[in-house]
Design a protein around this motif. Structure first.
Motif, PDB file in Angstrom:
ATOM      1  N   HIS A   1       1.891   0.180 -18.562  1.00 44.74           N
ATOM      2  CA  HIS A   1       1.875   0.483 -17.137  1.00 44.74           C
ATOM      3  C   HIS A   1       3.246   0.225 -16.528  1.00 44.74           C
ATOM      4  O   HIS A   1       4.082  -0.463 -17.114  1.00 44.74           O
ATOM      5  N   THR A   2       3.445   0.798 -15.356  1.00 44.18           N
ATOM      6  CA  THR A   2       4.698   0.603 -14.630  1.00 44.18           C
ATOM      7  C   THR A   2       4.373   0.418 -13.153  1.00 44.18           C
ATOM      8  O   THR A   2       3.463   1.074 -12.625  1.00 44.18           O
ATOM      9  N   PRO A   3       5.069  -0.488 -12.454  1.00 46.50           N
ATOM     10  CA  PRO A   3       4.797  -0.703 -11.029  1.00 46.50           C
ATOM     11  C   PRO A   3       5.232   0.497 -10.201  1.00 46.50           C
ATOM     12  O   PRO A   3       6.217   1.175 -10.531  1.00 46.50           O
ATOM     13  N   LEU A   4       4.506   0.756  -9.115  1.00 46.12           N
ATOM     14  CA  LEU A   4       4.825   1.877  -8.238  1.00 46.12           C
ATOM     15  C   LEU A   4       5.277   1.402  -6.857  1.00 46.12           C
ATOM     16  O   LEU A   4       6.422   1.577  -6.481  1.00 46.12           O
ATOM     17  N   PHE A   5       4.367   0.804  -6.100  1.00 41.53           N
ATOM     18  CA  PHE A   5       4.733   0.347  -4.759  1.00 41.53           C
ATOM     19  C   PHE A   5       3.785  -0.761  -4.321  1.00 41.53           C
ATOM     20  O   PHE A   5       2.731  -0.975  -4.940  1.00 41.53           O
ATOM     21  N   THR A   6       4.158  -1.456  -3.266  1.00 41.56           N
ATOM     22  CA  THR A   6       3.316  -2.505  -2.699  1.00 41.56           C
ATOM     23  C   THR A   6       2.824  -2.078  -1.329  1.00 41.56           C
ATOM     24  O   THR A   6       3.365  -1.158  -0.706  1.00 41.56           O
ATOM     25  N   ASP A   7       1.781  -2.752  -0.856  1.00 46.57           N
ATOM     26  CA  ASP A   7       1.254  -2.458   0.476  1.00 46.57           C
ATOM     27  C   ASP A   7       0.524  -3.685   1.007  1.00 46.57           C
ATOM     28  O   ASP A   7       0.246  -4.629   0.264  1.00 46.57           O
TER      29      ASP A   7
ATOM     30  N   PRO B   1      -4.214 -14.236   5.859  1.00 43.65           N
ATOM     31  CA  PRO B   1      -3.236 -14.065   4.772  1.00 43.65           C
ATOM     32  C   PRO B   1      -3.806 -13.282   3.586  1.00 43.65           C
ATOM     33  O   PRO B   1      -3.941 -13.808   2.471  1.00 43.65           O
ATOM     34  N   LEU B   2      -4.153 -12.022   3.821  1.00 47.76           N
ATOM     35  CA  LEU B   2      -4.651 -11.195   2.730  1.00 47.76           C
ATOM     36  C   LEU B   2      -3.500 -10.854   1.779  1.00 47.76           C
ATOM     37  O   LEU B   2      -2.367 -10.622   2.207  1.00 47.76           O
ATOM     38  N   ARG B   3      -3.802 -10.801   0.493  1.00 51.79           N
ATOM     39  CA  ARG B   3      -2.764 -10.583  -0.505  1.00 51.79           C
ATOM     40  C   ARG B   3      -2.126  -9.199  -0.386  1.00 51.79           C
ATOM     41  O   ARG B   3      -2.788  -8.219  -0.046  1.00 51.79           O
ATOM     42  N   THR B   4      -0.836  -9.146  -0.671  1.00 49.08           N
ATOM     43  CA  THR B   4      -0.165  -7.866  -0.850  1.00 49.08           C
ATOM     44  C   THR B   4      -0.725  -7.199  -2.105  1.00 49.08           C
ATOM     45  O   THR B   4      -0.988  -7.862  -3.106  1.00 49.08           O
ATOM     46  N   ILE B   5      -0.934  -5.889  -2.058  1.00 51.66           N
ATOM     47  CA  ILE B   5      -1.411  -5.185  -3.247  1.00 51.66           C
ATOM     48  C   ILE B   5      -0.228  -4.541  -3.964  1.00 51.66           C
ATOM     49  O   ILE B   5       0.782  -4.194  -3.348  1.00 51.66           O
ATOM     50  N   HIS B   6      -0.361  -4.400  -5.260  1.00 52.27           N
ATOM     51  CA  HIS B   6       0.703  -3.831  -6.094  1.00 52.27           C
ATOM     52  C   HIS B   6       0.116  -2.666  -6.889  1.00 52.27           C
ATOM     53  O   HIS B   6      -0.569  -2.879  -7.897  1.00 52.27           O
ATOM     54  N   GLU B   7       0.366  -1.454  -6.428  1.00 54.50           N
ATOM     55  CA  GLU B   7      -0.139  -0.277  -7.126  1.00 54.50           C
ATOM     56  C   GLU B   7       0.675  -0.044  -8.394  1.00 54.50           C
ATOM     57  O   GLU B   7       1.909  -0.174  -8.396  1.00 54.50           O
ATOM     58  N   ALA B   8      -0.015   0.285  -9.483  1.00 56.38           N
ATOM     59  CA  ALA B   8       0.655   0.511 -10.768  1.00 56.38           C
ATOM     60  C   ALA B   8       0.072   1.743 -11.443  1.00 56.38           C
ATOM     61  O   ALA B   8      -1.083   2.116 -11.217  1.00 56.38           O
TER      62      ALA B   8
ATOM     63  N   ARG C   1       8.243  11.364 -12.779  1.00 58.73           N
ATOM     64  CA  ARG C   1       8.257  11.966 -11.430  1.00 58.73           C
ATOM     65  C   ARG C   1       7.456  11.101 -10.459  1.00 58.73           C
ATOM     66  O   ARG C   1       7.861  10.875  -9.314  1.00 58.73           O
ATOM     67  N   ILE C   2       6.295  10.608 -10.897  1.00 56.43           N
ATOM     68  CA  ILE C   2       5.479   9.750 -10.044  1.00 56.43           C
ATOM     69  C   ILE C   2       6.218   8.452  -9.727  1.00 56.43           C
ATOM     70  O   ILE C   2       6.281   8.011  -8.572  1.00 56.43           O
ATOM     71  N   THR C   3       6.802   7.846 -10.736  1.00 58.08           N
ATOM     72  CA  THR C   3       7.507   6.579 -10.539  1.00 58.08           C
ATOM     73  C   THR C   3       8.701   6.766  -9.625  1.00 58.08           C
ATOM     74  O   THR C   3       8.959   5.940  -8.731  1.00 58.08           O
ATOM     75  N   SER C   4       9.440   7.840  -9.809  1.00 55.51           N
ATOM     76  CA  SER C   4      10.615   8.107  -8.985  1.00 55.51           C
ATOM     77  C   SER C   4      10.229   8.277  -7.511  1.00 55.51           C
ATOM     78  O   SER C   4      10.861   7.706  -6.616  1.00 55.51           O
ATOM     79  N   LEU C   5       9.172   9.042  -7.260  1.00 55.43           N
ATOM     80  CA  LEU C   5       8.722   9.244  -5.877  1.00 55.43           C
ATOM     81  C   LEU C   5       8.220   7.948  -5.265  1.00 55.43           C
ATOM     82  O   LEU C   5       8.444   7.669  -4.080  1.00 55.43           O
ATOM     83  N   ALA C   6       7.522   7.134  -6.065  1.00 58.18           N
ATOM     84  CA  ALA C   6       7.017   5.861  -5.562  1.00 58.18           C
ATOM     85  C   ALA C   6       8.158   4.969  -5.110  1.00 58.18           C
ATOM     86  O   ALA C   6       8.073   4.287  -4.080  1.00 58.18           O
ATOM     87  N   HIS C   7       9.242   4.972  -5.868  1.00 55.38           N
ATOM     88  CA  HIS C   7      10.371   4.110  -5.531  1.00 55.38           C
ATOM     89  C   HIS C   7      11.167   4.635  -4.341  1.00 55.38           C
ATOM     90  O   HIS C   7      11.995   3.909  -3.775  1.00 55.38           O
ATOM     91  N   GLU C   8      10.917   5.903  -3.970  1.00 57.81           N
ATOM     92  CA  GLU C   8      11.572   6.470  -2.791  1.00 57.81           C
ATOM     93  C   GLU C   8      10.780   6.228  -1.509  1.00 57.81           C
ATOM     94  O   GLU C   8      11.289   6.525  -0.405  1.00 57.81           O
ATOM     95  N   LEU C   9       9.560   5.711  -1.625  1.00 59.39           N
ATOM     96  CA  LEU C   9       8.777   5.440  -0.426  1.00 59.39           C
ATOM     97  C   LEU C   9       9.463   4.384   0.427  1.00 59.39           C
ATOM     98  O   LEU C   9      10.114   3.478  -0.090  1.00 59.39           O
ATOM     99  N   PRO C  10       9.323   4.469   1.761  1.00 57.48           N
ATOM    100  CA  PRO C  10       9.935   3.460   2.645  1.00 57.48           C
ATOM    101  C   PRO C  10       9.423   2.072   2.294  1.00 57.48           C
ATOM    102  O   PRO C  10       8.241   1.891   1.961  1.00 57.48           O
ATOM    103  N   ARG C  11      10.296   1.105   2.348  1.00 57.57           N
ATOM    104  CA  ARG C  11       9.902  -0.276   2.045  1.00 57.57           C
ATOM    105  C   ARG C  11       9.124  -0.901   3.218  1.00 57.57           C
ATOM    106  O   ARG C  11       9.311  -0.540   4.346  1.00 57.57           O
TER     107      ARG C  11
END
Length: 303
Positions: A164-170, A267-274, A293-303
């Motif tokens: 697996h590879t990390p995508l983004f947090t929320d 204090p709900l936990r931050t989620i980490h989509e992978a 392509r999915i990973t690249s787009l995920a890393h381009e999402l606003p922080r």
């Protein structure tokens, strides 16, 4: 008995039969007719001198020998595919490929929707199907029924033993109607508990917010439930109900649904989509192209 005397295509049929435990579904999975799959089962039974699958009521159940073959058959096919696909190039501009991705509608809206727009011209012959996250998503990935799964690592708690590879947090936020008189710009934990809610029911997968609130001993008053992340904020609009959702989803929907976003006081936990995939596809160049392509787009999402 040497390999030259064995039809290795029977391995594909055996893998499908052991996974599906149903001749019709195994035939559909391997794109052959039911008579052909029945014939393969008969040949496999003769080869192993074992029934492999026996009927119990309306189900076919594996024999002890069949159970022992599940792992070796999967490993053999994984090794064969790793060898055969390694030399195959993939050009997204001209090659055809089809993928099935398991993801919540929230991920589809936030990440996959931009992906579809980005690859429309880049990969005109690539087709993508998105399936909802269900309780058996790990088995679907293991059996090869889906190509990729996008879920929070908090949902798997490291129990999903796949690459697996990390995508983004929320993070979780509170959404209310823009004109809701009961909620100000901020809320306390006590005020949060007094509100009435539209909640994501999760279907067969328990939402992360539910487990977090249960851990804190907080019980929300839920009046409306839905199995869609995306539709829930729209059900809040025009009411005095509230909803807990993800910030990356709430922000683009706030204007369209006339919502206000309020920070959650708990204090709900931050989620980490992978992004998870079966190791049998690691060397597949088409699969790798889509993962990248999915990973690249995920890393381009606003922080």
């Amino acid at each position: 008995m040497g390999l030259s005397s064995v039809d290795l295509n029977l391995l594909i049929a055996l893998d499908a039969l052991l996974s599906e435990r149903n001749v019709t579904r195994a035939a559909e999975r391997t794109s052959v007719g039911q008579p052909a799959m029945s014939a393969s089962l008969a040949r496999l039974r003769k080869h192993f001198d074992d029934q492999l699958l026996v009927r119990q009521g309306r189900q076919l159940m594996p024999t002890p020998l069949a159970e022992s073959l599940v792992g070796p058959v999967r490993e053999a096919l994984t090794a064969a595919e790793a060898v055969l696909v390694r030399s195959r190039a993939f050009d997204p501009r001209t090659d055809r490929a089809a993928f099935t991705i398991v993801a919540a509608d929230y991920v589809t809206m936030v990440l996959l929707r931009p992906l579809f727009g980005a690859i429309t011209d880049e990969a005109p012959y690539v087709r993508i199907s998105v399936k909802p996250v269900e309780a058996g998503f790990a088995d679907q990935l293991r059996r090869g029924e889906v190509d990729m799964v996008i879920v929070p690592t908090e949902l798997t708690e490291n129990r999903l033993a796949f690459p697996h590879t990390p995508l983004f947090t929320d993070r979780h936020v509170l959404v209310v109607d823009r004109d809701n008189p009961e909620v100000g710009d901020t809320v306390t934990a006590d005020e949060l508990a007094e509100l009435r809610y539209v909640a994501f029911s999760g279907g067969s997968v328990l939402p992360i917010a539910d487990t977090e609130l249960e851990r804190m001993g907080v019980h929300l008053s839920v009046e409306v439930t839905t199995q869609g992340f995306v539709v829930a904020p729209f059900l809040v609009a025009g009411t005095r109900l509230a909803g807990l959702t993800y910030a990356r989803l709430a922000e683009p929907l706030a204007a369209a649904a006339r919502l206000r976003i309020v920070e959650c006081p708990l204090p709900l936990r931050t989620i980490h989509e992978a992004l998870y995939w079966n190791p049998r596809h690691t060397g597949d160049l088409a699969h790798k192209w889509l993962r990248d392509r999915i990973t690249s787009l995920a890393h381009e999402l606003p922080r």
